[in-house]
Design a protein around this motif. Structure first.
Motif, PDB file in Angstrom:
ATOM      1  N   ARG A 133       0.831  -1.209   0.000  1.00 60.08           N
ATOM      2  CA  ARG A 133       0.000   0.000   0.000  1.00 60.08           C
ATOM      3  C   ARG A 133       0.868   1.263   0.000  1.00 60.08           C
ATOM      4  N   LEU A 165      -3.982  -6.466  -2.182  1.00 56.90           N
ATOM      5  CA  LEU A 165      -2.823  -6.151  -1.360  1.00 56.90           C
ATOM      6  C   LEU A 165      -2.566  -7.262  -0.349  1.00 56.90           C
ATOM      7  N   MET A 174      -8.574  -0.844  -1.381  1.00 57.55           N
ATOM      8  CA  MET A 174      -7.857   0.421  -1.384  1.00 57.55           C
ATOM      9  C   MET A 174      -8.540   1.382  -2.329  1.00 57.55           C
ATOM     10  N   ASP A 196      -7.454   9.637   1.560  1.00 58.02           N
ATOM     11  CA  ASP A 196      -7.847   8.228   1.628  1.00 58.02           C
ATOM     12  C   ASP A 196      -9.370   8.193   1.571  1.00 58.02           C
TER      13      ASP A 196
END
Length: 808
Positions: A105, A134, A140, A155
């Motif tokens: 990440r 991931l 993500m 994010d």
């Protein structure tokens, strides 16, 4: 009495003449009539000239403006495409890094930041990954902004934004190619109008992993389009993939509507066809009239690559023609005044000019009749008439000299044409005649036809028998025409025949020829070549191509198809390491037809090429082997009709008849093996060589000889051929033919000729013998034929072992 004395004669005779003949009235004077006629003629010509000049200038100005509009549209579209392509490359680079390096990440975010910072067009981007991609197994959705462009990181999962459920995410996940979004106001990327490039992220096995998207401000496109606003009378517009008007001269239209809605609301029916072209992603240019103002415009719609975006550049005729009309009016006034002044001077100058001009005209008529020695007067004058007279006098001498030179040139041309005819005959004599190989159960016919475009040319063909049943053949095309191409063609034929005579596969022959033709090729000429071997007993074929056109396989039922022949680079360009080999077989009644591009690129009077489809159509149904080449060339000439032949024409055909039943003899095969860097892994290579020999049915004893030679040469090259720690290139090519096995070893180590080493003293103690001497002696003993050459930076060792005949 000279002319001066005649002019200076006393007045009494003139007075008497005046008394005898009354003076001519000025109204009846020839000079007055000349002046009046000149004035009328000048006026009419000026009127016609100005009308024609106006129409021509108008057309040229409009054509020039249209050319400039097309040019500006193409250039701006290229700039936009380059910017969009850089964005695509940035996204593709991010996908490539993620797939190749298996980033986590944090590394993914850092890689994204670095790529975005290097791209001048993007201000931010999103990377969204499916759960389980991931290592931590979590999804993500992270937006990476370029901080120096005023966009911060976010994010999206942390702030509660579910990107994975958005339509654009689902569309990208299902897409196979990147796609651009329509313009939208992006608060995440700093509160600007944006367009986003969305790229699907896939694993190597095709599994959908997520997506990468990159945001580009519409202001970036505006910067690239800005130069168009500075051209007087020109207006640009930019349309998004689904027709959104992104940039427009009217701020009330830009980013507020689509092209179709704009046409409907503004009554712009003149743009209807352009809207269709924009939806079809095709280029469109047209002249149209605005319904409201009746203003004529010329517009170009230029698609921006395959992005879906389109650029329109429109040029108005009104400002262009306004300047032209002003210029024409000013010129008309000036020319009219000048013409009036010239007309008044005509009467005064007519008498002084007419007499000497008549004299000069009389002399010129004699010159026109070829009487170059006729006396020429007026040469002593210092005015324009004198200049013309002296020019006639010089021209008279020049014409005499030119007549002699033309005669000499004609003689030299006849000599040159004769020499070129002899060169043509010599060149054609170099080409082999038809070949027929046959026995009771099989028959192979080889025919060819060559027609140079000039007296001599650069096309060639060749075939010769290696033995009673194996035919080598080649066809090629040199990169030029005329005498230079003919010389390079002769060199190419010689090099190919020498390389073919050494044995081995067609690929080896092309490889050796490529290296030889590269030497001393200062003119950078090259040749495309296709060569091959055919076993006349079975019809088995082995082909290799150096950039040449693929041949045609003509079936016994009359169908024809192109052979999917892999190719290496043309000869004379680079020394390629390997030319791939295509293997196949002619069945009973089938033919292989090879040709040069003089066939497919023969043009008719409308500049339409003969092409591949006409080639196949011409060959379909042909079954006469002896006339196959001539029939194809005749079809090409019928197609071209009266159009001149633009290139050499060459055709080569192989026609095979025989028995298709039963097992065929072992086919020749060629394989290439690369040695590993560690000697400990050499058994893997030796095992692969053994496997190829066993599959080919080679005698075990001969397999042992091949293995011993391969092991000795490879070990020597791996152990002693390179510096420690430096990657070393060592390879062997194995060619298994009916009567022999050919091994060719290549390594890029220091120059070393193993065949020049002295034979070891077999009676001496082992400790007293030089290292490797016995092994090299063994190689020379087992080989039936061996040669060494230093080719560029490579040691090349060529070894031939004969196969025992059946029953031995």
């Amino acid at each position: 009495m000279d002319r001066t004395e005649s002019i200076a004669a006393p007045t009494p005779p003139r007075v008497l003449a005046r008394d005898a003949h009354p003076p001519v009235s000025w109204r009846d004077s020839l000079r007055t009539k000349l002046m009046l006629w000149f004035g009328v003629l000048v006026g009419v010509l000026l009127l016609i000239g100005f009308v024609v000049a106006f129409l021509i200038a108008r057309q040229q100005i409009i054509a020039g403006a249209q050319d400039k509009t097309r040019y500006e549209a193409a250039q701006t579209a290229d700039r936009l495409l380059a910017s969009m392509e850089s964005v695509r490359i940035t996204g593709a680079a991010m996908i490539g890094l993620f797939n190749s390096l298996a980033l986590d990440r944090e590394a993914t975010i850092k890689a994204m930041e670095a790529l975005l910072d290097a791209d001048a067009s993007t201000v931010g981007g999103l990377i969204a990954l499916e759960p389980g991609v991931l290592r931590d197994g979590l999804p993500m959705a992270y937006y990476v902004g370029v901080d120096r462009r005023g966009v911060a990181n976010r994010d999206l999962i942390a702030i509660g934004y579910d990107a994975h459920r958005q339509p654009w995410y689902q569309r990208t996940l299902a897409a196979d190619t990147p796609w651009w979004s329509e313009p939208y106001f992006n608060e995440t990327a700093g509160g600007h109008w944006m367009s986003t490039l969305n790229l699907p992220l896939r694993a190597a096995d095709g599994r959908r992993l997520g997506m990468v998207s990159l945001d580009v401000p519409i202001a970036r496109w505006a910067e690239l389009v800005e130069p168009l606003h500075h051209i007087y009378g020109q207006r640009p517009a930019l349309f998004a993939p689904r027709g959104t008007v992104t940039l427009h001269a009217d701020p009330k239209v830009a980013l507020k509507t689509t092209l179709e809605r704009y046409i409907a609301s503004a009554g712009r029916s003149d743009l209807t066809e352009m809207a269709v072209a924009q939806a079809q992603r095709r280029r469109f240019e047209f002249t149209h009239v605005l319904p409201s103002t009746r203003e004529t415009r010329y517009s170009v719609l230029e698609p921006i690559g395959k992005t879906g975006w389109s650029l329109q550049v429109s040029m108005s005729h009104k400002p262009l023609l306004a300047a032209l009309k002003r210029t024409i009016a000013q010129l008309a006034i000036i020319v009219t005044l000048v013409s009036l002044m010239i007309t008044l001077l005509v009467r005064r100058m007519a008498a002084r000019i007419t007499t000497p001009l008549s004299d000069l005209t009389g002399s010129a008529s004699h010159f026109a009749a070829g009487e170059f020695d006729y006396p020429l007067h007026q040469t002593e004058r210092r005015d324009e008439v004198g200049v013309m007279a002296r020019a006639f006098d010089n021209a008279r001498g020049s014409i005499k000299r030119q007549i002699v030179e033309i005669q000499d040139m004609s003689t030299a041309r006849q000599k040159l044409e004769s020499e070129l005819d002899i060169a043509r005959e010599i060149q054609l004599a170099m080409l082999p005649g038809a070949r027929v190989l046959g026995a009771d159960e099989w028959r192979l016919q080889a025919n060819a036809r060559l027609e140079p475009a000039k007296a001599v040319g650069g096309d060639f063909y060749s075939f010769f028998e290696r033995d009673s049943h194996t035919l080598w053949f080649a066809i090629g095309d040199v990169s030029d025409k005329g005498v230079p191409a003919a010389l390079f063609m002769a060199r190419t034929m010689t090099v190919l025949e020498i390389a073919a005579g050494r044995g081995g596969s067609p690929g080896i022959a092309l490889q050796e020829a490529a290296l030889r033709l590269l030497e001393g090729n200062d003119t950078c000429m090259f040749a495309t070549v296709m060569c091959g071997l055919i076993d006349a007993r079975s019809g088995e074929l082995a082909l290799a191509s150096a950039g040449h056109e693929p041949p045609v396989l003509l079936r016994a039922d009359g169908s024809a198809e192109f052979v999917d022949l892999p190719s290496g680079p043309p000869l004379g360009v680079v020394a390629d390491e390997h030319y791939p080999i295509w293997r196949g077989r002619l069945r009973n009644g089938e033919a292989l037809v090879a040709y040069t591009d003089g066939i497919t690129e023969a043009f008719d009077a409308k500049q339409q090429p003969f092409g591949g489809e006409r080639l196949l159509a011409s060959l379909r149904g042909s079954n006469e082997a002896s006339t196959l080449c001539s029939a194809l060339v005749a079809d090409v000439h019928r197609f071209a009709a009266d159009a001149p032949q633009s290139d050499d024409i060459t055709v080569l055909s192989l026609h095979w008849t025989g028995n298709d039943d039963g097992e065929q003899p072992n086919e020749p095969l060629s394989q290439r093996f690369r040695a590993p860097q560690e000697r400990a892994r050499l058994p893997e290579l030796l095992a692969a060589v053994d496997e190829a020999l066993v599959k080919a049915g080679i005698d075990p004893a001969l397999i042992g000889d091949v293995r011993l030679i391969t092991e000795e040469v490879m070990c020597n090259a791996v152990d002693h051929g390179a510096q420690p720690g430096v990657e070393h290139e060592v390879a062997v090519e194995l060619a298994i033919e009916r009567e022999r096995i050919v091994l060719q070893f290549r390594d890029d180590g220091a120059p070393f000729d193993p065949l020049s080493e002295p034979e070891p003293d077999l009676d001496a103690d082992i400790d007293d013998r030089p290292l490797g001497g016995l092994g090299l002696h063994l190689v020379r003993t087992l080989a039936n034929h061996a040669t060494y050459a230093r080719e560029g930076r490579y040691n090349v060792l060529h070894i031939v072992l004969l196969r025992p005949a059946a029953g031995d």
